[in-house]
Design a protein around this motif. Structure first.
Motif, short mmCIF file in Angstrom:
data_model
loop_
_atom_site.label_atom_id
_atom_site.label_comp_id
_atom_site.label_asym_id
_atom_site.label_seq_id
_atom_site.Cartn_x
_atom_site.Cartn_y
_atom_site.Cartn_z
N SER B 258 0.72 -1.08 -0.01
CA SER B 258 0.07 0.00 -0.11
C SER B 258 0.98 1.10 -0.04
N THR B 260 1.50 5.18 -1.11
CA THR B 260 0.18 6.86 -0.88
C THR B 260 0.64 7.41 -1.00
N TYR B 269 4.79 3.71 2.57
CA TYR B 269 4.93 2.19 2.42
C TYR B 269 4.26 2.11 3.23
N THR B 270 3.32 0.67 3.02
CA THR B 270 2.59 -0.27 4.16
C THR B 270 2.81 -1.15 3.29
N PHE B 399 2.24 -1.65 -8.01
CA PHE B 399 2.03 -1.09 -7.05
C PHE B 399 1.11 0.44 -7.25
#
Lengths: 727, 399
Positions: B258, B260, B269-270, B399
């Protein structure tokens, strides 16, 4: 040369050591000599000293001395004679490795004087009891033929090679086949041999059977040689073709990619003789998985495979119809692999997989590499043109890309949109405002020209068309010629569609184009328009707003006859270049000779020959373009006629689509021998195609539509000068 | 060599070319620069491009097997052997014997003295080098007869940003080390669907192989007719087969990214990694390479497992996890700070690359069902099988 070196320095030291009484020291000195030779130092002065060390029991030392001899034999042929005795003696050595080494090296000496001594030992080695020696001797015959063909013929070596095809050892068979093939090619490419001459190595039915047996037993490289020979065999009947195919198919499972491609070649050739639908289907089905597997090879092998897959798909589009996903580019693929993959993906695109393809292409369009991004966007356009039902989705993707406002993405997308407008006129008028809003982004001639063409084409639906075109008219003299040409045409279209509001602008552009422009192309076109408009507006309408033939993506990029020829060359350079071997080997086998040949050929072969000539004719492009002022117009048809063959083929459609496979591109790359040639031609593919004949989105109907009475038409336009400059 | 390529604007360059040339310079023209040797020189003939590349890679492999690596130093130190090798594997531009095992029997780093005893030895060598089983000597003897089979699978994955599988396939190869006496005849069986469907019905764990390719010792005609893999193995290590499978690929690792972009100055970032196999197994040497924008100045990473750090030179966050057991998951949170740039080039977002190894696991589900060894003397042999699934640069998640 043989003056002794001064008594100091490296070579002197080496010479002392080479004459040392100690074995080890001598050997070490030889190694050092070879090392100097390898890095390019001249150690030819040590020739006599090295030669003394030739007679030795040490195999490694012997090899090194032989190596030295091979390197300097050409420059010191007198001295090599001294070595002959040892060579001849070595061919009698009890050790087969030594015998083979001696005969192998003798063949590589390439000195006229030594050849005469080669025949007797070679005679003996061809009959040697040891297969290792025999297989080495077989190749030696090919080496000898290369140097002095008469000797091979006089000594009966050819007959001996023919006998050796029946040898019990598969490796001997493979090398014999390789040697014979080599001699055959050398003999048939000699000038003065006609095609009715059967050549040195004719594969008969009995040879065929021996080859098929040896195929399963010999080494991988041997298999390639044998498969190449099988490809040359002309099957007697359908049954034999089937038999060959069945025997060769298992080779698809070989780990070596070159064996797989050689097998594909044999199958493609002999499949022509198979009439059983079901067997053909089965063969094609079996071909697919090995081809896909080649894509997990190292990049260079992949590239060769991809180029060949591209050819195969042109002949049999169904081979890989379900395999599009394997051609998706990996992020870390090299550019040349990615570009080939793109091309193949478009070839495989169908209604079933177009969604996956589009999302993939969209992904590529956000990558870093500008070239690749542009090619991906082009691919979107090609997909839209190929699959009507997906056109709308393609347009949406393009709109998304335009909204990124990355300059080169927008420009390429505009170029692609122009092609879509040509294919589906008046379908996507809704997006014209979006395109026009990006006017400021455009700085490349091709993108500008494309947008101008769109504006001109839809002048009646764009309210501010005159305003938009006005921008280009104002900067007319600063623009590139293709942009000028398009501006001119677009303004005239505007005038024909909206005569009331655009009188001024058309006057202005015609004035500028005829007075201030230094391109004869642009000037000429302006004159034509001017006269048309002033004499007969209705005729002007008929010419300028004429209905254009729809464009389509060509199924093949090469002429059908050439395609057949190339499929018989799978795996070779010709298949990689997509050009017949004649064009890059440079023997220039065209002309009277091949015309004479043509008469003797059957109809089928004749068409191949013709296609070849067409392409090779590219080499004579100079002559085509080089018509002088006086008989210009008379000269032109002949020039065009020469390209006629190509323009009748689907390649013509290709031309219209403005893709890169413009035959002229080929001409130039054949000629210029450099990428720069192809690149610098790019602008001219747009406006003029080199003949001053508007090809891409130009409004005028083909050259015949020009009023023939035009007094001011100068036949060699400047663009052609540019072209010639390249050559 | 270089002129082999077309004059198009993109030219493939051959990675090993430099060392290759070093090895052969001074020799190209005199020895190989003959018509048939288009292999290595210019395109005066319509050379077989596929063969040229295959040959070059084979040559590199041979050199690697001789010297461990191939670079300038290795070439300089071993030029004598390299000359001998080239002499042996290529004659007049025609590739000859390139079986490493056979080559090693007569091209050694020690010198061979040609005496009468050696002559007998050499005729054995020569008959082996040219024979129908050029890959095997006849007189191999072992006290203990063993065969090791390594099934090594490389998983290729590309997953779209939305989590759809774009491509998932397995390139497998079966590496075999055979230490077997005499001339053993081997039969090899896999849970390949085509074979199983034919012979035993009702077994459901069969694997569909899209394509198989075999070492030259395998009898291709037998395989074509009955799908049996039978062969006389070379002595020592060799690659028995390569295969490709695209259906039902079990992905050992799931990556849930994930990412953004917060304004124009920060990216958050995750990234979560989940293992997707039996908890008795574990993935080792996991390395995630998570791209950051080109204008990143610093990146802060927090991880519970393994180590993560930002590598500015490559514009990636490298997250290394030494071991992760089956059924577990772990995650990384990071934020990258960006400088403000004048260009408004959008970040291309290259995919996340994951490297890993999982022992005793095959992504395709392939299992070796049997390896039978038949030999005249009827000895007993011990067979070992090992499985490994790995990814090296081709496990990519967008991503």
């Amino acid at each position: 040369m043989s003056i002794r070196a001064p008594r100091k320095g490296e070579n002197y030291e080496l010479s002392v050591d080479l004459n040392s009484e100690y074995r080890e020291k001598r050997k070490d000195a030889i190694k050092r000599t070879i090392a100097s030779m390898t890095v390019g130092k001249d150690v030819s002065g040590l020739f006599p000293d090295v030669l003394k060390n030739m007679q030795t029991d040490d195999l490694e030392q012997k090899k090194l001395v032989y190596l030295y001899l091979m390197n300097y034999a050409k420059t010191q042929p007198e001295l090599v004679i001294l070595a002959v005795n040892t060579f001849v003696k070595d061919t009698d050595d009890p050790n087969p490795l030594v015998r083979a080494l001696a005969i192998r090296t003798m063949g590589c000496l390439r000195a006229e004087k030594i050849i005469d001594y080669l025949c007797d030992p070679l005679q003996k080695c061809l009959r040697d009891e040891n297969p290792y020696v025999r297989k080495t001797a077989a190749l030696c015959v090919a080496k000898l033929y290369d140097l002095k063909p008469e000797l091979v013929i006089d000594n009966g070596f050819l007959e001996q090679l023919h006998e050796m095809i029946a040898d019990s050892n598969p490796m001997v068979v493979a090398n014999t086949v390789a040697a014979l093939t080599d001699i055959h090619i050398a003999a048939t490419s000699q000038p003065g041999t006609s095609s009715s001459d059967p050549g040195v190595f004719v594969i008969t039915t009995s040879i065929l059977n021996k080859l098929l047996i040896a195929l399963n037993e010999c080494s991988e490289w041997g298999r390639v040689a044998i498969l190449n020979a099988l490809a040359r065999y002309v099957a007697q009947d359908e049954k034999e073709s089937e038999h060959i195919c069945e025997r060769v198919v298992p080779q698809f499972q070989h780990v070596n990619g070159s064996v797989v491609l050689a097998a594909v070649k044999v199958i493609m050739i002999h499949m022509r003789g198979v009439r059983r639908e079901e067997l053909t289907k089965q063969l094609v089905r079996k071909m697919a998985p090995p081809l896909v597997t080649l894509l997990s090879s190292p990049p260079e092998v992949q590239w060769v495979a991809l180029r060949n897959i591209n050819l195969l798909l042109q002949k049999r589009p169904d081979v890989l119809s379900n395999e599009m996903r394997v051609f998706f580019c990996k992020y870390n693929d090299p550019l040349y692999v990615k570009v080939e993959k793109l091309d193949i993906m478009v070839r495989l695109a169908s209604e079933n997989n177009v969604d996956a393809l589009l999302s993939e292409l969209k992904e590529y369009s956000s990558e870093v590499d500008v070239d690749f991004v542009r090619k991906s966007i082009k691919a979107i356009g090609q997909t839209a043109i190929k699959i009507e039902s997906a056109a709308e989705r393609c347009v949406n993707v393009l709109l998304d890309l335009i909204s990124t406002r990355v300059s080169y993405v927008v420009q390429e997308a505009v170029v692609v949109m122009k092609d879509i407008f040509r294919k589906y006129p008046s379908t996507y008028e809704g997006i014209i405002p979006v395109l026009c809003s990006n006017l400021d982004e455009l700085d490349e001639p091709e993108a500008k020209a494309s947008l101008i063409w769109i504006i001109g084409e839809y002048a009646n639906t764009i309210d501010n068309a005159d305003e938009l075109l006005g921008i280009f008219v104002d900067s007319f003299t600063e623009e590139a010629y293709p942009v000028q040409l398009q501006t001119l045409t677009a303004v005239v279209k505007l005038f024909l569609k909206k005569p009331d509001s655009s009188q001024g602008i058309v006057q202005k552009v015609l004035n500028t184009a005829t007075k201030d422009c230094d391109s004869p192309d642009v000037r000429d076109r302006a004159y034509i328009y001017w006269r048309l408009l002033s004499m007969d507006p209705a005729a002007a309408k008929a010419v300028v707003l004429a209905h254009r033939p729809p464009i389509s993506i060509p199924r093949t990029t090469v002429a059908p006859a050439l395609l057949e020829e190339l499929l018989g060359e799978v795996g070779s350079l010709a298949s990689v270049y997509h050009k017949p071997a004649e064009t890059f080997i440079g023997k220039g086998r065209v002309g009277a000779d091949s015309v004479r040949k043509g008469g003797e050929l059957s109809e089928d072969q004749f068409s191949t020959q013709k296609a070849l000539q067409t392409v090779v004719a590219g080499q004579q492009a100079e002559n085509l373009l080089d018509f002088d002022d006086g008989p210009g117009l008379e000269g032109q048809p002949s020039g065009l006629a020469a390209t006629e063959v190509l323009s009748n083929t689907p390649a013509a459609a290709n031309l219209l689509a403005g893709t890169s496979s413009n035959p002229l591109d080929d001409l130039v790359s054949i000629f210029g021998g450099g990428g720069s040639g192809g690149l610098s031609l790019a602008p001219s593919t747009f406006g003029g195609g080199g003949f001053g004949m508007p090809i891409t989105p130009a409004p005028v109907t083909p050259a015949s539509g020009y009023p023939a009475s035009k007094p001011n038409v100068q036949s060699p336009p400047q663009q052609q000068d540019d072209l010639l400059g390249l050559f | 060599m270089l002129s082999l390529y077309s004059t198009d604007d993109q030219l493939p360059t051959y990675s090993g070319y430099k060392s290759y040339r070093t090895a052969t310079s001074g020799r190209l023209s005199s020895h190989w620069g003959l018509p048939a040797s288009s292999t290595l020189q210019d395109s005066r003939t319509n050379a077989n491009a596929a063969l040229v590349f295959e040959y070059c890679y084979r040559f590199i492999n041979i050199c690697k097997s001789y010297f461990g690596k191939i670079d300038e130093e290795a070439v300089k130190n071993n030029f004598v052997v390299i000359y001998e090798l080239i002499d042996e594997i290529n004659d007049f531009g025609y590739p000859q014997n390139s079986e490493i095992d056979t080559l090693k029997s007569y091209i050694t780093t020690e010198s061979i003295v040609s005496s009468s005893i050696a002559a007998e030895e050499s005729s054995k060598i020569t008959s082996q080098a040219t024979g129908a089983t050029s890959w095997r000597r006849a007189d191999v003897k072992y006290k203990k007869n063993e065969a090791f089979v390594d099934v090594i699978e490389t998983v290729n994955l590309s997953m779209s940003a939305k989590g759809n599988l774009l491509r998932a396939d397995v390139d497998g190869h079966i590496q075999m080390r055979a230490y077997l006496s005499g001339t053993p005849e081997c039969k090899f069986g896999l849970n390949d669907k085509l074979v199983i469907d034919k012979n035993e019905k009702g077994i459901s764990d069969a694997v569909e192989l899209d394509d198989c390719r075999f070492h030259q010792c395998v009898r291709l005609n037998d395989f074509d007719a009955t799908r049996t893999i039978s062969f006389i193995p070379p002595d020592g290590e060799f690659e028995l087969m390569r295969y490709r499978s695209t259906s039902n690929v079990k992905l050992p690792l799931r990556i849930i990214p994930s990412v953004t972009e917060v304004g124009t100055t920060q990216v958050q970032y995750t990234i979560t990694v989940k293992t997707n196999f039996n908890n008795k197994l574990s993935a080792t040497n996991i390395v995630l390479r998570i791209p950051t924008p080109l204008n990143t100045t610093t990146a802060e990473c927090k991880v519970a497992t393994g180590k993560a750090k930002y590598v500015p030179a490559e514009n990636v966050i490298v997250w290394k996890i030494a071991r992760l057991q089956g059924g577990q998951e772990c995650s990384l949170t990071a934020s990258a700070a960006l400088t403000i740039t004048t260009t408004r080039q959008v970040w291309a977002r290259p995919p996340i690359e994951v490297d890993f190894q999982v022992l005793m696991f095959t992504a395709s589900g392939l299992i070796v069902r049997f390896l039978k060894v038949f030999e005249k003397s009827n000895y007993n042999s011990v067979k070992w099988v090992r499985y490994l699934t790995k990814a090296e640069g081709s496990y990519q998640i967008r991503f």
